[in-house]
Design an enzyme around this catalytic site. Structure first.
Site, PDB file in Angstrom:
ATOM      1  CD  GLU A  94       8.220   0.409  10.705  1.00 37.91           C
ATOM      2  OE1 GLU A  94       7.288   0.885  10.047  1.00 37.91           O
ATOM      3  OE2 GLU A  94       9.005  -0.451  10.274  1.00 37.91           O
TER       4      GLU A  94
ATOM      5  CG  ASN B 139      -0.384  -0.007   2.516  1.00 39.23           C
ATOM      6  OD1 ASN B 139       0.686  -0.578   2.702  1.00 39.23           O
ATOM      7  ND2 ASN B 139      -1.016   0.642   3.457  1.00 39.23           N
TER       8      ASN B 139
ATOM      9  CB  CYS C 256      -2.129   0.448   8.752  1.00 43.58           C
ATOM     10  SG  CYS C 256      -0.849   1.681   8.630  1.00 43.58           S
TER      11      CYS C 256
ATOM     12  CD  GLU D  82       4.622  -0.239  13.061  1.00 44.49           C
ATOM     13  OE1 GLU D  82       3.409   0.000  13.207  1.00 44.49           O
ATOM     14  OE2 GLU D  82       5.488   0.186  13.841  1.00 44.49           O
TER      15      GLU D  82
HETATM   16  P1  NAD Z   1       0.085  -9.140   3.804  1.00 49.82           P
HETATM   17  O1  NAD Z   1       0.254  -9.425   5.251  1.00 49.82           O
HETATM   18  O2  NAD Z   1      -0.761 -10.014   3.003  1.00 49.82           O
HETATM   19  O3  NAD Z   1       1.523  -9.146   3.087  1.00 49.82           O
HETATM   20  C1  NAD Z   1       2.582  -8.318   3.523  1.00 49.82           C
HETATM   21  C2  NAD Z   1       3.900  -8.919   3.065  1.00 49.82           C
HETATM   22  O4  NAD Z   1       4.094 -10.149   3.772  1.00 49.82           O
HETATM   23  C3  NAD Z   1       3.938  -9.258   1.589  1.00 49.82           C
HETATM   24  O5  NAD Z   1       5.223  -8.963   1.097  1.00 49.82           O
HETATM   25  C4  NAD Z   1       3.683 -10.753   1.579  1.00 49.82           C
HETATM   26  O6  NAD Z   1       4.214 -11.424   0.459  1.00 49.82           O
HETATM   27  C5  NAD Z   1       4.405 -11.186   2.848  1.00 49.82           C
HETATM   28  N1  NAD Z   1       3.944 -12.467   3.392  1.00 49.82           N
HETATM   29  C6  NAD Z   1       2.740 -13.067   3.220  1.00 49.82           C
HETATM   30  N2  NAD Z   1       2.716 -14.258   3.874  1.00 49.82           N
HETATM   31  C7  NAD Z   1       3.917 -14.389   4.488  1.00 49.82           C
HETATM   32  C8  NAD Z   1       4.502 -15.385   5.321  1.00 49.82           C
HETATM   33  N3  NAD Z   1       3.835 -16.480   5.670  1.00 49.82           N
HETATM   34  N4  NAD Z   1       5.762 -15.185   5.779  1.00 49.82           N
HETATM   35  C9  NAD Z   1       6.444 -14.066   5.472  1.00 49.82           C
HETATM   36  N5  NAD Z   1       5.953 -13.089   4.669  1.00 49.82           N
HETATM   37  C10 NAD Z   1       4.703 -13.242   4.182  1.00 49.82           C
HETATM   38  O7  NAD Z   1      -0.376  -7.594   3.727  1.00 49.82           O
HETATM   39  P2  NAD Z   1      -0.743  -6.748   2.432  1.00 49.82           P
HETATM   40  O8  NAD Z   1      -2.071  -7.216   1.943  1.00 49.82           O
HETATM   41  O9  NAD Z   1       0.412  -6.704   1.503  1.00 49.82           O
HETATM   42  O10 NAD Z   1      -0.893  -5.278   3.082  1.00 49.82           O
HETATM   43  C11 NAD Z   1      -2.049  -4.853   3.719  1.00 49.82           C
HETATM   44  C12 NAD Z   1      -1.914  -4.985   5.224  1.00 49.82           C
HETATM   45  O11 NAD Z   1      -0.789  -4.238   5.684  1.00 49.82           O
HETATM   46  C13 NAD Z   1      -3.107  -4.417   5.973  1.00 49.82           C
HETATM   47  O12 NAD Z   1      -3.553  -5.313   6.948  1.00 49.82           O
HETATM   48  C14 NAD Z   1      -2.553  -3.151   6.632  1.00 49.82           C
HETATM   49  O13 NAD Z   1      -3.171  -2.767   7.808  1.00 49.82           O
HETATM   50  C15 NAD Z   1      -1.133  -3.494   6.854  1.00 49.82           C
HETATM   51  N6  NAD Z   1      -0.335  -2.275   6.968  1.00 49.82           N
HETATM   52  C16 NAD Z   1       0.075  -1.856   8.210  1.00 49.82           C
HETATM   53  C17 NAD Z   1       0.804  -0.668   8.352  1.00 49.82           C
HETATM   54  C18 NAD Z   1       1.286  -0.190   9.704  1.00 49.82           C
HETATM   55  O14 NAD Z   1       2.197   0.627   9.729  1.00 49.82           O
HETATM   56  N7  NAD Z   1       0.736  -0.642  10.805  1.00 49.82           N
HETATM   57  C19 NAD Z   1       1.124   0.081   7.222  1.00 49.82           C
HETATM   58  C20 NAD Z   1       0.678  -0.366   5.980  1.00 49.82           C
HETATM   59  C21 NAD Z   1      -0.041  -1.556   5.863  1.00 49.82           C
END
Ligand code: NAD
Length: 503
Positions: A482, A171, A303, A268
Site C-alpha cells: 500500500e 484502529n 499493526c 495488510e
Molecule cells: P478484523 O480482522 O477483526 O476486522 C477487519 C474488518 O474485516 C472489519 O471491517 C470486519 O467487520 C471485517 N470482517 C470480519 N470478518 C470478516 C469476514 N469473514 N469476511 C469479510 N470481512 C470480515 O480486524 P480488526 O479487529 O478490525 O483490526 C485489528 C487488526 O487489523 C489487527 O490484527 C491489526 O494488525 C490489523 N491491522 C493491520 C494493518 C496493516 O497495515 N498491516 C493496519 C491496521 C490494522
C-alpha cells in the site's frame, strides 16, 4: 444521544452532533444515506464512557448487492473519465475534507477512544495528504512501449479493474480507507467500502464529503458485521478486487473466498515488529522512538507497533528505567480532552484480550510486569476502556507475549549480546511487517537492515506509514503493498499488452 457539549470545544459540538445524527444507521450508497433493507442496526459505543452514541447500519446481502450494483453502474462512466479529470475531482475532495477536518477528527475520537490531540487530528491530516498525493499521480497511469519488432507496434496499457471492495478495521480507519480508495478511484475503479462496525461514523462522513464531488455510485460505504456484510461483499460476483486491512484470521478467510472467484487481493495483516537497540545507541532518541514505535498514544493498537524491543545487555536496565519514567508522564484521559495523551482501547472484548496477556505476564515465572502511569479518575470516565502502558521483561522467547499480536499498550523488552542471535530472534516470527535498528554505527545498521526479514525497516526512527513509501509486510503480515505509486499501478490496475502489425 449523549451530551458531548461539555467535553469538547462548544464551537464544534453542534456540527459533531449533526454528523452523528445524520449518519444514524445509514449506509452511503449512490451518494445517498440509506438504512439497511431489513432495518437491522448495531450499537456504536463511546469507549471512554461506555455509553451508546448511536446505531450503525447492519448490512445484509441485499444491502451489499445494492452497493455493488451502484458501483457497477457507475464504473463505465468513471473508467472513461480522463485520468487527470478523475485526479482533479479527488483533489477537490481532499480540500472538502480539509474544511471539515476538526469535525471528522472529533467524531473519530468519540467512536474510537483515540485521543484527539495526539492521534485523531494527525490521522485526518494524513488521510488528506494521501488523497492529495494520489490525485496528483493521475497522469502516471502509464503503459510502456515494447521493443518487439520495428514493424509491429507493441505497448501495454493500464486499465481499471472494476468494482473494488475495501474492507477496513477500526484502529486507523481514515488513513487505511484513503490508502485504498484514493489510488483505486484515481485509477478509474469504483469502490464499495466496508466500514468497521465498531467505528463507522468518521469513515462514512469522510467518504460522504468525497462522494458528493463524484458521480453517483463511484464511492459507496456500507457497514455491518464481518460475516453478513464483509463476507457477502467479498463473495459478490461483481467485485473484481478485494483490498483488506485487519487480522490475520480474517485475512486468511478473505484469501480463500477470493481464490474461489480467482480475483486479486491485497492483505495488510498483523505484526509483531522488533526494535533492536545497539550498545552505542542514543538513549534519549531510543526512548522517544520506542514510545512512538509502540504507538502508546494509540494504546498500542497498531499493526506496526514495535512490541518486541531487544536492548543490548549493557543498556537494558537504563533503558527500561528511562522508558518507564517517560511513559508514566503520558496522561491517560478523556480522548476529547486536549490535555490527554492516551485514550482508550476500542471495545470491552479488546480490553479483555489485552488484560489476558498482561495476566499471562504476571503468571510467567521470572517475568516482571510494570504498569505505568495513572488511570483517569473522572466520574464520567469510570466505565471507560482505559489501560496503562505496560512494560514486561523476563519472558521466554517462545511466550505468546513475544509471538502473538497483542494489539494493546504492552511491550516486551528483552536483552541481547550477540548480533547473530538477536537477528535470528527478531526474524523468528510468523509476522514480518516492520523492524527498526538503533545504532550510530553505519556498518552495524547496514548489516542488520540487510538481514532483517520485514517489509518496512527503519534506522534510528520509527515513522508510521508515509503516503509515498511502499508499505506492506512479509510472511503472515500480508500480501501486496500500500501507499506509493507502485501500489496504485500494481494493485488497482490490470495491464493489457497490445500488439499491432503495421505491415
Ligand atoms: P478484523 O480482522 O477483526 O476486522 C477487519 C474488518 O474485516 C472489519 O471491517 C470486519 O467487520 C471485517 N470482517 C470480519 N470478518 C470478516 C469476514 N469473514 N469476511 C469479510 N470481512 C470480515 O480486524 P480488526 O479487529 O478490525 O483490526 C485489528 C487488526 O487489523 C489487527 O490484527 C491489526 O494488525 C490489523 N491491522 C493491520 C494493518 C496493516 O497495515 N498491516 C493496519 C491496521 C490494522
Amino acid at each position: 444521544m449523549i451530551n458531548i457539549a461539555t467535553r469538547i470545544n462548544p464551537a464544534i459540538a453542534p456540527a459533531v452532533s449533526e454528523v452523528i445524527s445524520q449518519l444514524q444507521a445509514r449506509h452511503l450508497i449512490g451518494n445517498t444515506l440509506v438504512p439497511s433493507v431489513g432495518g437491522a442496526t448495531l450499537d456504536v459505543i463511546d469507549p471512554a464512557t461506555g455509553q451508546v452514541i448511536g446505531k450503525a447500519p447492519a448490512a445484509s446481502g441485499d444491502d451489499v448487492a445494492r452497493a455493488v450494483e451502484a458501483a457497477s453502474a457507475a464504473f463505465p462512466g468513471w473508467a472513461a473519465t480522463p485520468a487527470r479529470q478523475r485526479g482533479k475531482l479527488i483533489a477537490a475532495a481532499a480540500s472538502a475534507i480539509a474544511e471539515r477536518s476538526d469535525v471528522i477528527a472529533t467524531v473519530l475520537a468519540l467512536e474510537t477512544g483515540k485521543a484527539i490531540r495526539t492521534e485523531c487530528r494527525g490521522e485526518v491530516a494524513t488521510a488528506i495528504d494521501i488523497t492529495t498525493m494520489y490525485a496528483g499521480l493521475a497522469s502516471e497511469l502509464k503503459g510502456e512501449t515494447l521493443p518487439f519488432d520495428p514493424q509491429i507496434l507493441t505497448y501495454t496499457s493500464r486499465e481499471p479493474l472494476g468494482v473494488v471492495a475495501a474492507i477496513l478495521p477500526w484502529n486507523v480507519p481514515l488513513v487505511l480507507m484513503m490508502l485504498k480508495i484514493a489510488p483505486a478511484l484515481v485509477a478509474g475503479n469504483t469502490v464499495v467500502v466496508k466500514a468497521s462496525e465498531e467505528a463507522p461514523y468518521a469513515t462514512i462522513e469522510m467518504a460522504r464529503l468525497m462522494a458528493r464531488l463524484l458521480p453517483d455510485g463511484v464511492l459507496n460505504v456500507i457497514c455491518g458485521t464481518g460475516r453478513d456484510c464483509g463476507a457477502a461483499l467479498v463473495e459478490h460476483p461483481a467485485v473484481a478486487k478485494v483490498t483488506f486491512t485487519g487480522s490475520q484470521a480474517v485475512g486468511e478467510l478473505i484469501y480463500q473466498m477470493a481464490a474461489k472467484k480467482i480475483i486479486p487481493v491485497s492483505l495488510e495483516l498483523g505484526g509483531k515488529s522488533p526494535m533492536i537497540v545497539y550498545p552505542d545507541a542514543d538513549m534519549a532518541r531510543v526512548v522517544a522512538g520506542a514510545i512512538a514505535g509502540m504507538r502508546f498514544t494509540r494504546q498500542g493498537q497498531s499493526c506496526t507497533a514495535a512490541s518486541r524491543i531487544y536492548v543490548h545487555t549493557t543498556l537494558i536496565d537504563a533503558f527500561v528505567a528511562a522508558l518507564r519514567e517517560a511513559v508514566s508522564k503520558l496522561k491517560i484521559g478523556d480522548p476529547l480532552d486536549e490535555a490527554t495523551d492516551i485514550g482508550t482501547v476500542i471495545s470491552p472484548r479488546q480490553k479483555a484480550k489485552v488484560e489476558s496477556y498482561i495476566d499471562l505476564g504476571a503468571r510467567t515465572a521470572g517475568a516482571k510486569v510494570d504498569r505505568c502511569g495513572e488511570l483517569p479518575g473522572a466520574a464520567h470516565l469510570k466505565d471507560g476502556l482505559f489501560l496503562q502502558p505496560t512494560i514486561i521483561t523476563g519472558v521466554p522467547e517462545d511466550s505468546p507475549l513475544m509471538r502473538e499480536e497483542i494489539f494493546g499498550p504492552v511491550v516486551c523488552v528483552q536483552p541481547w549480546d550477540d548480533e547473530d542471535d538477536v537477528i535470528a530472534r527478531a526474524n523468528d516470527s510468523d509476522f514480518g511487517l516492520a523492524a527498526t535498528v538503533w545504532t550510530n554505527d553505519l556498518r552495524s545498521a547496514l548489516r542488520t537492515v540487510q538481514r532483517l526479514d520485514a517489509g518496512y525497516v527503519q534506522v534510528n526512527q520509527n515513522l508510521t506509514i508515509q503516503p509515498n513509501l511502499s508499505y506492506g509486510g512479509f510472511r503472515k503480515s500480508g500480501l501486496g503493498k500500500e501507499a506509493s505509486l507502485e501500489a496504485m499501478l500494481e494493485h488497482f490496475t490490470k495491464k493489457k499488452t497490445v500488439v499491432i502489425d503495421m505491415r
